[in-house]
Design an enzyme around this catalytic site. Structure first.
Site, short mmCIF file in Angstrom:
data_model
loop_
_atom_site.label_atom_id
_atom_site.label_comp_id
_atom_site.label_asym_id
_atom_site.label_seq_id
_atom_site.Cartn_x
_atom_site.Cartn_y
_atom_site.Cartn_z
N LYS A 88 0.74 -1.11 -0.06
CA LYS A 88 0.01 0.08 -0.13
C LYS A 88 0.84 1.34 0.05
O LYS A 88 1.97 1.34 0.59
CB LYS A 88 -1.10 -0.06 1.09
CG LYS A 88 -0.27 0.37 2.36
CD LYS A 88 -1.26 0.42 3.36
CE LYS A 88 -1.23 1.79 4.33
NZ LYS A 88 -0.31 2.26 5.44
N ASP A 107 -2.17 -6.44 2.55
CA ASP A 107 -2.52 -5.40 3.60
C ASP A 107 -2.05 -6.22 4.89
O ASP A 107 -2.72 -7.46 5.01
CB ASP A 107 -4.00 -5.33 3.45
CG ASP A 107 -4.61 -4.41 4.36
OD1 ASP A 107 -4.48 -4.46 5.59
OD2 ASP A 107 -5.25 -3.52 4.31
N HIS A 108 -1.40 -5.80 5.59
CA HIS A 108 -0.64 -6.65 6.59
C HIS A 108 -1.69 -6.96 7.65
O HIS A 108 -1.43 -7.91 8.36
CB HIS A 108 0.45 -6.03 7.11
CG HIS A 108 0.36 -4.91 8.03
ND1 HIS A 108 0.29 -3.56 7.85
CD2 HIS A 108 0.44 -4.96 9.68
CE1 HIS A 108 0.07 -2.84 8.87
NE2 HIS A 108 0.29 -3.57 9.98
N LYS A 124 -2.91 -10.94 10.06
CA LYS A 124 -2.72 -10.82 11.72
C LYS A 124 -3.66 -12.18 11.67
O LYS A 124 -4.84 -12.20 11.39
CB LYS A 124 -3.22 -9.75 12.04
CG LYS A 124 -2.58 -8.53 12.26
CD LYS A 124 -3.04 -7.29 12.96
CE LYS A 124 -2.21 -6.04 12.63
NZ LYS A 124 -0.99 -5.99 13.42
N GLU A 157 -3.19 4.13 18.40
CA GLU A 157 -1.65 4.08 18.48
C GLU A 157 -1.21 5.06 19.37
O GLU A 157 -1.75 6.25 19.15
CB GLU A 157 -0.99 4.27 17.20
CG GLU A 157 -1.47 3.01 16.00
CD GLU A 157 -0.68 3.28 14.83
OE1 GLU A 157 0.62 2.77 14.73
OE2 GLU A 157 -1.24 3.92 13.99
N ASP A 217 -4.10 6.34 5.50
CA ASP A 217 -3.17 5.65 6.12
C ASP A 217 -3.77 4.34 6.55
O ASP A 217 -3.08 3.16 6.58
CB ASP A 217 -2.39 6.30 7.02
CG ASP A 217 -1.13 5.44 7.49
OD1 ASP A 217 -0.34 5.20 6.69
OD2 ASP A 217 -0.98 5.67 8.71
N HIS A 276 -6.56 -0.93 6.23
CA HIS A 276 -6.68 -1.88 7.04
C HIS A 276 -8.33 -1.83 7.94
O HIS A 276 -8.62 -2.94 8.26
CB HIS A 276 -5.84 -1.35 8.36
CG HIS A 276 -4.32 -1.21 7.73
ND1 HIS A 276 -3.77 -2.21 6.79
CD2 HIS A 276 -3.42 -0.41 8.19
CE1 HIS A 276 -2.57 -1.61 6.72
NE2 HIS A 276 -2.29 -0.51 7.48
N LYS A 323 -3.36 8.41 16.09
CA LYS A 323 -2.04 8.67 16.31
C LYS A 323 -1.92 9.36 17.67
O LYS A 323 -2.98 10.09 18.06
CB LYS A 323 -0.89 9.10 15.52
CG LYS A 323 -0.91 8.52 14.11
CD LYS A 323 0.07 7.49 13.85
CE LYS A 323 0.06 7.14 12.48
NZ LYS A 323 0.99 5.74 12.37
C1 BG6 Z 1 0.83 1.07 8.55
C2 BG6 Z 1 0.52 2.55 8.76
O1 BG6 Z 1 0.00 0.51 7.39
O2 BG6 Z 1 0.09 0.42 9.69
C3 BG6 Z 1 1.24 3.04 9.93
O3 BG6 Z 1 1.16 3.13 7.45
C4 BG6 Z 1 0.80 2.53 11.25
O4 BG6 Z 1 0.97 4.41 10.07
C5 BG6 Z 1 0.71 0.75 11.01
O5 BG6 Z 1 1.36 2.77 12.14
C6 BG6 Z 1 -0.21 0.09 12.04
O6 BG6 Z 1 0.23 -1.28 11.96
P1 BG6 Z 1 0.02 -2.08 13.19
O7 BG6 Z 1 0.14 -3.62 12.71
O8 BG6 Z 1 0.91 -1.69 14.13
O9 BG6 Z 1 -1.22 -2.05 13.89
#
Ligand code: BG6
Length: 507
Positions: A153, A182-183, A187, A221, A240, A245, A345
């Protein structure tokens, strides 16, 4: 385990942070766990002028993200011997001819079977040019082995750019060859959403507008934007986190049962959710989407730099570091059920969770106590940290009469002592190597998600009167976000631990 054929993995942008921090450690774990075939090679490519040995030193022998995993020296040595590097200026045609020669030689030497996986870990501005050059060199042609392309992404900056990017990629690779990563989908707890919903018969009958009052998704976060000010200021929380996500979480929560657990069936159902999301009229955006930006504050005695003072951020920036949305999914299952999604954030803690708020029992025979009446059943699906599930139910207080108290029934993943929980990139890379796109985003769904996001971006761009609320770093964002919730309700304010709420809350 599915058949995992020999292959060569090429990482473009190999000198970047993602390669050392996530990709190589994930590949090392797969290798240690015997998920890699006997014959594989990893070829790093980027502009930096490394030799094979320099690159091995950087991503293996001096890579703290990899070395923190359990290992023996023999494992490190053998894994490193599978890693190579080719300096490649992606902007030059000539460099690509040399790159191709190196790749083909490596394929012959390591018996890669002509199967190539190209990982684009580069700035998005290079996606098009790299895929075009790969195509020009005949490397997207999958008649002599499989050819796959992983794209990180952001997939576009808005609907128009996402469509343009898809169109370009599709002129060089076929949709089934493109893996949009998309990580969040990697999960374990996110995948468990599918199992919770579709492997149990107790939830599905309740999973609709008849029993659910509202759905809430939080991704908080506790850190700020760190050194990514330049990127983030052109992006903001909506692009973002939400467009990708969090809308993926919405889709998995709201989708209809798929007919099978395969890529087409699951991704077809997710697409329908995006298509059913009601888009906002311009005049609805101010009241349905609250945006905020963190200002300075002191947390644990340390002064936090306000967002606007971060390097790379414009001094009068209106970019949101917090966003909360209320929206509806216009289909039979979810008609009139509000969905609330927020992300920010510099909030008090790092947590991602989905809260299903069930409707109250229709007739209160036990208690007139306001507190008990208003605390409905909730199912909390904790994505991270302290992964697990929590169900809040009313219980009789022992003793006289019928006093009702809300109690927690909880499950924590850590209780599954023997289970190895792979990291997101590990799972996703393995799926791609095995040709399974279920946990990757499909082009049409990415566009449908932008379709929902675009009117918000347009309203923010065109209507200066829509405020950006400041919130002190370390708080839960603008209080206006509470007012958007119907009735006398607020968001759930989660703690670090899933079940800590009420009197004690560790952040
Ligand atoms: C990323 C964003 O895709 O995901 C970051 O660009 C964000 O800004 C992050 O901090 C959050 O991922 P996770 O796995 O830590 O929740």
């Amino acid at each position: 385990m599915k058949d995992c054929k020999q292959f060569v993995l090429v990482i473009f942008g190999a000198s970047g942070d993602l390669t050392a921090r996530k990709l190589i450690p994930a590949l090392f774990s797969l290798y240690k766990r015997d998920f890699m075939p006997k014959n594989f090679a990893i070829l790093g490519a980027s502009r930096s002028n490394y030799s094979d040995d320099d690159f091995r030193e950087k991503v293996v022998f001096s890579n703290t993200s990899l070395l923190s995993k359990e290992h023996t020296q023999a494992q490190l040595d053998e894994f490193a011997s599978k890693i190579y590097y080719e300096p490649t200026d992606t902007k030059s045609d000539e460099a690509f001819t040399e790159f191709k020669e190196r790749l083909e030689k490596l394929n012959t030497d390591c018996d890669g079977g002509g199967n190539y996986l190209f990982y684009l870990s580069t700035p998005p501005s290079l996606y098009e040019v790299i895929s075009q050059r790969l195509n020009k060199q005949g490397l997207s042609d999958d008649s002599q082995g499989w050819r796959r392309l992983i794209v990180e992404k952001p997939f576009g900056y808005d609907l128009a750019t996402a469509k343009a990017l898809n169109k370009k990629l599709l002129s060089y690779f076929k949709e089934y060859q493109i893996y949009r990563i998309d990580h969040y989908l990697g999960k374990e707890t996110v995948q468990n959403l599918l199992v919770t919903r579709f492997a149990n018969s107790i939830y599905e009958p309740l999973w609709n507008r008849n029993y659910i009052e509202r759905v809430e998704i939080t991704s908080a976060e506790s850190l700020g934007v760190g050194s990514r000010g330049g990127y983030y200021d052109g992006s903001g929380a909506l692009r973002d986190m939400v467009q990708n996500h969090l809308l993926q979480l919405v889709a998995l929560t709201a989708m209809e049962p798929p007919v099978a657990a395969n890529a087409d069936a699951i991704r077809n159902e997710k697409l329908k959710v995006f298509q059913s999301m009601r888009t906002y009229a311009p005049e609805e955006v101010a009241s349905h989407v609250i945006r905020g930006q963190y200002t300075s504050s002191v947390i644990n005695g340390e002064k936090v730099t306000p967002y606007r003072d971060i390097e790379g951020v414009a001094e009068n920036s209106k970019t949101e570091t917090y966003v909360a949305l209320k929206f509806f999914i216009d289909n039979w299952r979810w008609a009139d059920v509000p969905f609330y999604v927020r992300s920010g954030k510099m909030l008090p803690t790092k947590v991602t969770e989905i809260v299903i708020h069930f409707k109250k029992s229709p007739h209160h025979i036990f208690s007139r106590d306001e507190e008990v009446q208003s605390s409905n059943n909730q199912l909390i699906i904790r994505i991270q940290p302290n992964e697990g599930m929590l169900l809040k139910v009313g219980m009789k207080v022992p003793g006289e009469g019928f006093r009702v108290k809300n109690i927690n029934m909880d499950f924590h993943y850590e209780e599954l002592a023997d289970a190895y929980v792979p990291e997101a990139y590990e799972r996703l890379l393995l799926d791609c190597i095995q040709g399974d796109a279920t946990l990757y985003a499909r082009g049409d769904a990415v566009e449908a998600a932008w379709d929902f996001i675009d009117p918000i971006l347009n309203a923010w761009k065109n209507d200066d009167s829509i405020p950006v609320f400041g919130y002190p770093a370390g708080t839960w964002g603008p209080s206006n976000a509470d007012e958007m919730i119907d009735g006398a309700q607020t968001w759930r304010y989660p703690c670090k631990n899933l079940t800590n709420d009420g009197d004690y809350c560790e952040l």
